[in-house]
Design a protein around this motif. Structure first.
Motif, PDB file in Angstrom:
ATOM      1  N   ILE A  42       0.870  -1.183   0.000  1.00 11.95           N
ATOM      2  CA  ILE A  42       0.000   0.000   0.000  1.00 11.95           C
ATOM      3  C   ILE A  42       0.902   1.226   0.000  1.00 11.95           C
ATOM      4  O   ILE A  42       1.801   1.327   0.834  1.00 11.95           O
ATOM      5  CB  ILE A  42      -0.913   0.035   1.239  1.00 11.95           C
ATOM      6  N   LEU A  47       0.832   5.456  -0.035  1.00 12.45           N
ATOM      7  CA  LEU A  47       0.152   6.746   0.050  1.00 12.45           C
ATOM      8  C   LEU A  47       1.124   7.832  -0.368  1.00 12.45           C
ATOM      9  O   LEU A  47       2.253   7.883   0.134  1.00 12.45           O
ATOM     10  CB  LEU A  47      -0.336   7.019   1.478  1.00 12.45           C
ATOM     11  N   ILE A 104      -7.959   4.394   1.247  1.00 11.06           N
ATOM     12  CA  ILE A 104      -7.278   3.235   0.664  1.00 11.06           C
ATOM     13  C   ILE A 104      -8.277   2.339  -0.061  1.00 11.06           C
ATOM     14  O   ILE A 104      -8.015   1.836  -1.151  1.00 11.06           O
ATOM     15  CB  ILE A 104      -6.533   2.439   1.750  1.00 11.06           C
ATOM     16  N   VAL A 111      -3.549   7.131  -3.498  1.00 17.69           N
ATOM     17  CA  VAL A 111      -3.228   5.938  -2.731  1.00 17.69           C
ATOM     18  C   VAL A 111      -3.343   4.747  -3.672  1.00 17.69           C
ATOM     19  O   VAL A 111      -4.317   4.607  -4.409  1.00 17.69           O
ATOM     20  CB  VAL A 111      -4.153   5.782  -1.498  1.00 17.69           C
ATOM     21  N   VAL A 159      -2.744   0.432  -4.271  1.00 18.65           N
ATOM     22  CA  VAL A 159      -2.608  -0.911  -3.723  1.00 18.65           C
ATOM     23  C   VAL A 159      -2.016  -1.776  -4.824  1.00 18.65           C
ATOM     24  O   VAL A 159      -2.617  -1.926  -5.888  1.00 18.65           O
ATOM     25  CB  VAL A 159      -3.964  -1.475  -3.270  1.00 18.65           C
ATOM     26  N   TYR A 169      -7.706   1.224  -5.896  1.00 22.89           N
ATOM     27  CA  TYR A 169      -8.631   0.165  -5.487  1.00 22.89           C
ATOM     28  C   TYR A 169      -9.807   0.043  -6.455  1.00 22.89           C
ATOM     29  O   TYR A 169     -10.221  -1.069  -6.812  1.00 22.89           O
ATOM     30  CB  TYR A 169      -9.141   0.457  -4.072  1.00 22.89           C
TER      31      TYR A 169
END
Length: 242
Positions: A2, A4, A47, A58, A60, A65
């Protein structure tokens, strides 16, 4: 993992997340700490695509996402154990989630067994204790066998055996190479579970370090937390606020 990058979120005049950058890496449990109102819940929602950032991004595994066609296979999350349909059985609750992501019923049975709910799989969730709902929420997070997992206060409502079970589960998932972000206010438990810590205060990053680094500078993780977040605690007229 993850990532940011300069993440900011405003709600009107309120700055909930302020230019936040950090990375949650695989193969470890990353503890997510901060006083009430520090921006942890907002960050987790960002997230998971449940809120849109005002600026920044952000990612992933290098993607947003919302771009995942079957997100439960990429990311599992427990944010609110009470976010369940109380008229459904535990099995049917998970089966409904599974079908939205192309997951078969065998996996539903497997995760119910994994979290210790096989004996109550056909009982309505409305009769579950908070601890049982926490286990059901963890089962939902595990449904897609994802490589990234996010847990917000997963030990709430659990007895000592349940708390130890959560600790062992988090450690075993990390040992499999998964990325684990774990938010909790239980400092003693976090010290036993996490490998590294990300700490927020008033929406900003105040610390990003391993447990060893923090406990080398302070007598305990709790002492580190209290010292580093002392200026970030917010109280309203009626006492401590969220």
């Amino acid at each position: 993992m993850i990532e940011l990058k300069y993440l900011t979120k405003r709600y009107g005049a309120t700055l909930a997340v302020d230019d936040l950058s950090f990375t949650v890496r695989p193969g470890r449990v990353t503890g997510f700490l901060g006083p009430n109102g520090a921006g942890k819940s907002t960050t987790m929602r960002l997230i998971l695509g449940l809120a849109a950032p005002t600026s920044g991004e952000v990612l992933v595994n290098g993607r947003r996402y919302a771009s995942f066609p079957r997100p439960m296979r990429e990311v599992g999350a427990l944010l609110d154990a009470n976010a369940v349909h109380v008229g459904r059985s535990a099995y049917n609750h998970l089966l409904c989630l599974a079908r939205t992501n192309g997951i078969g019923p065998r996996r539903v049975t497997a995760v119910l067994h994994h979290v210790g709910l096989s004996d109550v799989a056909r009982k309505n969730v409305g009769g579950f204790s908070l601890g049982m709902k926490q286990r059901l929420g963890i089962a939902a997070a595990l449904l897609g066998d994802p490589g990234v997992l996010i847990f917000d206060e997963p030990v709430n409502g659990l007895d000592p055996d349940g708390i130890r079970w959560i600790r062992d589960l988090m450690r075993s998932l990390a040992a499999q190479g998964r990325t684990i972000l774990l938010s909790s206010h239980l400092m003693s438990e976090m010290a036993l579970t996490a490998d590294s810590i990300v700490m927020l205060g008033r929406g900003k990053l105040v610390a990003e370090a391993t447990i060893e680094e923090l406990t080398a500078r302070y007598p305990s993780l709790e002492d580190a937390y209290l010292a580093l977040t002392a200026s970030s605690v917010q109280y309203g007229a009626g006492g401590p606020g969220r």
